[in-house]
Scaffold this active site. Structure first.
Site, PDB file in Angstrom:
ATOM      1  N   ARG A   1      46.884  75.433  83.959  1.00  0.00           N
ATOM      2  CA  ARG A   1      47.263  74.997  85.388  1.00  0.00           C
ATOM      3  C   ARG A   1      48.647  75.801  85.576  1.00  0.00           C
ATOM      4  O   ARG A   1      49.034  76.167  86.675  1.00  0.00           O
ATOM      5  CB  ARG A   1      47.117  73.704  85.855  1.00  0.00           C
ATOM      6  CG  ARG A   1      45.582  73.133  86.174  1.00  0.00           C
ATOM      7  CD  ARG A   1      45.488  71.748  86.407  1.00  0.00           C
ATOM      8  NE  ARG A   1      45.692  71.043  85.083  1.00  0.00           N
ATOM      9  CZ  ARG A   1      46.304  70.067  84.653  1.00  0.00           C
ATOM     10  NH1 ARG A   1      47.083  69.448  85.571  1.00  0.00           N
ATOM     11  NH2 ARG A   1      46.274  69.495  83.559  1.00  0.00           N
TER      12      ARG A   1
ATOM     13  N   HIS B   1      43.596  62.991  79.812  1.00  0.00           N
ATOM     14  CA  HIS B   1      44.086  64.405  80.197  1.00  0.00           C
ATOM     15  C   HIS B   1      42.917  64.712  81.281  1.00  0.00           C
ATOM     16  O   HIS B   1      41.751  64.754  81.140  1.00  0.00           O
ATOM     17  CB  HIS B   1      43.672  65.267  79.047  1.00  0.00           C
ATOM     18  CG  HIS B   1      44.482  66.670  79.265  1.00  0.00           C
ATOM     19  ND1 HIS B   1      43.995  67.482  80.021  1.00  0.00           N
ATOM     20  CD2 HIS B   1      45.393  67.005  78.626  1.00  0.00           C
ATOM     21  CE1 HIS B   1      45.010  68.737  80.031  1.00  0.00           C
ATOM     22  NE2 HIS B   1      45.666  68.359  79.092  1.00  0.00           N
TER      23      HIS B   1
END
Lengths: 550, 229
Positions: free
Chosen positions: A347, A327
């Site tokens: 994000r 990740h």
């Protein structure tokens, strides 16, 4: 109100100032997404999967020849924990129609669906080596995908999944994933899951890395917690049988070459028990706690890859284990939370990855493998990174931008977990960015199944992260929460159907003797035993950072 | 490796003294001291509530409740893990219950004993207004009870401290399911899409993608429209 004091050491302040100074000029800007060629180049140069010395060729079994990480090969090329001659298979402790091994989202939903499809609650036994519901399922933060809006549909979802997976996915499994998705959301709502909604009552949906539409459903940043606890509550309401702090150490077969249960190990009284079952579902999750290539992990304490080992010993085929998901945004500071997940939803809601100079260097929502590779490049090739007091390289994830984009209060409302978990260490993510570096997150591959979750071994079904094929070589955000419920539900149904017509023959552990022979014939001399059940962190291992990046 | 010059602190795990690096969490410090967790360790990231822990510091009467994975050790901590809280979750048919105060009183009548002492709230490692959501449930304000209890991990510390012997986290769970199922209700566009899938609206399109060669799929993928604003 006391004045906010920076959560970062003095030597990082100059860089922090640059990030704050550049925030206004970065507002509304996006780095250009990479072309397909650029993506391939950066993966080959920087992604951990592309480091040949970190892998080896599997030497035994039906998937012999597959190139997999040493840490995974180590648990596969290992002897069973038990000696068949020391286990008395004539004394059955649990005799059930369905045995489910693993009590995360996949196992729990399988139990509910099996019960609804005709298997009596007391004819199901779910075993879980930790607490019921304690699994990676609970840790998912960002969301669950389902194509249910007007400008989206399951075919578009399909293309995102298979492109993100580098076209290595099994088409039947992708089809099941995307077509069941809206039904999974409907099921969750019918059970009482609180999804985030818009004021008009529609689902609040955002994008994730590699998704071409907004289809991420969330429950703040506690999505996995909310889904798991509701499904768990329903599982208990159905009064389905379960046993906690009990692991499976190997599957049992019968003289008809069917899987017919498992040898169980009670972690507390350290006794073995025999469970006989007409259908067996493996829903044991992934292998994050093997710390592939020394990476820190987001994963649950129990994620030790037990399922792939047990399945392989019965002759089940494995696939796509050559690829592992890192990740992009694991916490890199402070030391106490290194490796823990900072959700991709950050994000999705506007947080930008920026380097030491406060500059954008990558599109914020590339597929995970590409995004991670670009962070590694920024740290190790360009040296545009920070180095933490314990020597970890990291880049900034500019979380204050979220409120600049979406207004004050957004973080408290939508990122309660992130805000709380960083506040505990003196960092207010509304005011200061996070330091992040890729962290080991997901087992992309695993046991091969068909769309009914059947393996090539009769009687053995698999669902969730233990399986391979759904996500190809790279999983997209929000598709693992989806995966566990799509295939957990399918497994429950298929295993129920199978149990109605199946009958067990004479129980045997001959496959374990066969496995030892395979090891011997391949010249593998080792005292390793598996499954390992719990990771070993005692003593100095607590302090190890074995990261071997470049 | 953590730098060798890091300072060490003394902690007392259920009374037994260990000297451990000062920058570890309680969980890692216990591992450093030689414990291998069976109970009391879960997600190790503040999302599961498996590692409920209480401690006192020498010279202080205060009993603090924390998650072992989310709290750094301090000199003189006297630590006990409480990895389990005895409670009976009532079973019910979610399709046949009512969204009102009586449901809470039927399954968890002890909530009427709430003394409003706020001990539960003080015990919560998530800083949830536990007493307020128990009181909201008692008044039948399901929406408020659901909202206030949302960040609960079910660690059990509130239940262990409640002088009225209430198990708040079970009440919160019931409130949230009622809120979603009966007060918010199902989402229209989800139901509509499920109908379309049932009527095979997208089958041809998906079938075509399944049959497509990698070259064609790559082309389609690389040229797909991205609408995420």
């Amino acid at each position: 109100m006391t004045e906010y004091k920076s959560g970062y050491p003095d030597y990082m302040q100059e860089s922090l100032q640059k990030v704050a100074d550049s925030r206004s000029s970065r507002f509304g800007k996006e780095f250009t997404p990479m072309t397909a060629e650029q993506r391939q180049q950066i993966l080959e140069k920087f992604h951990p999967d592309w480091k040949p010395q970190m892998k080896r060729i599997l030497r035994i079994g039906p998937s012999k020849g597959m190139n997999i990480p040493h840490e995974v090969a180590d648990i596969i090329e290992a002897h069973p924990m038990i000696k068949p001659e020391e286990i008395d298979l004539s004394k059955i402790d649990y005799d059930v129609d369905l045995l489910i091994i693993g009590g995360g989202g996949a196992g729990l939903s399988a139990g509910i669906l099996a019960n609804e499809n005709g298997v009596a609650a007391d004819q199901i036994l779910l075993i879980q080596k930790l607490r019921l519901g304690d699994a990676n399922s609970k840790m998912a933060q960002g969301g669950i995908q389902a194509a249910d809006t007007i400008n989206d549909n399951p075919a578009i979802h399909y293309l995102d999944v298979i492109g993100g997976g580098h076209y290595a996915n099994k088409p039947d499994l992708v089809e099941a994933l995307v077509k069941d998705a809206p039904n999974v959301i409907k099921w969750h709502e019918s059970l009482g899951v609180m999804f985030d909604k818009n004021p008009d009552g529609t689902m609040q949906e955002i994008a994730g890395g590699g998704t071409s539409r907004n289809r991420m459903h969330s429950c703040k940043d506690y999505t996995g917690l909310e889904l798991t606890r509701v499904v768990l509550d329903e599982f208990i309401n159905k009064e389905i049988g379960y046993k906690e702090f009990t692991a499976a150490v190997d599957l049992i077969m019968d003289d008809k070459e069917q899987v017919s249960g498992a040898v169980l190990y009670d972690l507390e009284n350290e006794e073995y028990h025999i469970a006989r079952a007409k259908s067996t579902i493996l829903s044991t999750g992934g292998f994050g706690r093997l710390h592939i290539q020394g990476y820190a992990t987001t994963n649950h304490y129990g994620a030790t890859g037990d399922g792939i080992v047990m399945a392989y010993r019965t002759g089940a085929v494995l696939r796509d284990l050559d690829s592992t998901q890192y990740h992009p945004t694991g916490a890199a500071y402070p030391e106490q939370i290194v490796g823990q997940l900072a959700t991709e939803k950050l994000r999705g809601r506007g947080a930008q990855p920026v380097n030491k100079q406060g500059e954008l260097f990558v599109y914020h929502l590339e597929p995970r493998d590409v995004e991670s590779s670009s962070y590694i490049r920024e740290c190790y090739e360009r040296d545009n990174c920070l180095t933490t007091p314990t020597g970890m390289k990291a880049i900034w994830l500019d979380t204050p931008m979220i409120e600049k984009v979406n207004g004050p209060g957004t973080i408290e409302k939508e990122f309660a977990a992130m805000l709380r978990n960083f506040n505990r260490w003196g960092i207010d993510i509304r005011k200061e960015p996070m330091l992040v570096f890729p962290t080991l997150h997901y087992q992309n591959g695993g046991v091969e199944i068909n769309a009914n979750t059947e393996t090539n071994v009769p009687g053995l079904f698999c669902a969730g992260e233990v399986c391979g094929g759904v996500h190809g070589k790279n999983r997209l955000m929000g598709n693992s929460q989806l995966d566990i419920y799509v295939f957990g539900r399918r497994a429950g149904k298929a295993a129920a159907t199978h149990a109605k017509k199946a009958s067990s023959g004479k129980l045997t552990l001959n496959h374990l003797k066969r496995y030892d022979r395979w090891l011997e014939e391949a010249g593998i001399i080792t005292d390793r035993k598996s499954p390992i059940i719990l990771p070993e962190y005692r003593g100095k291992r607590t302090l190890e950072h074995r990261l071997k990046i470049m | 490796m953590i730098e060798n010059n890091n300072s060490m602190v003394n902690i007392f795990v259920m009374g037994k003294k260990h000297t451990v690096p000062a920058d570890l969490t309680i969980m890692k410090a216990m591992e450093f001291a030689g414990h291998q967790f069976k109970r009391g360790s879960g997600c190790r990231g503040g999302f599961c509530g498996a590692c409920a822990t209480v401690y006192r510091k020498k010279g202080s009467y205060k009993l603090q409740g924390v998650l072992a994975c989310q709290k750094q050790v301090e000199e003189g901590m006297i630590i006990a893990q409480i990895p389990f809280s005895p409670s009976e979750k009532k079973t019910y048919n979610v399709d046949k219950i009512n969204a009102n105060a009586n449901t809470f009183l039927e399954y968890y009548p002890e909530i009427a004993r709430c003394l409003a002492c706020n001990t539960c709230t003080k015990a919560c490692p998530q800083d949830i207004m536990v007493m307020d959501y128990v009181q909201a449930a008692l008044r039948g304000n399901i929406t408020l009870a659901a909202k206030l209890s949302f960040d609960c991990l079910g660690c059990g510390l509130c239940a262990m401290r409640c002088p009225a012997e209430i198990v708040p986290y079970n009440v919160g769970q019931l409130a949230r399911r009622l809120e979603s199922k009966y007060i918010e209700g199902p989402t229209e566009h989800v139901l509509k899409r499920c109908e379309e899938i049932k009527n095979r609206k997208f089958d041809d399109e998906i079938e075509a993608l399944k049959k497509a060669e990698k070259e064609k799929l790559t082309k389609l993928y690389n040229s797909r429209e991205i609408i995420t604003k």
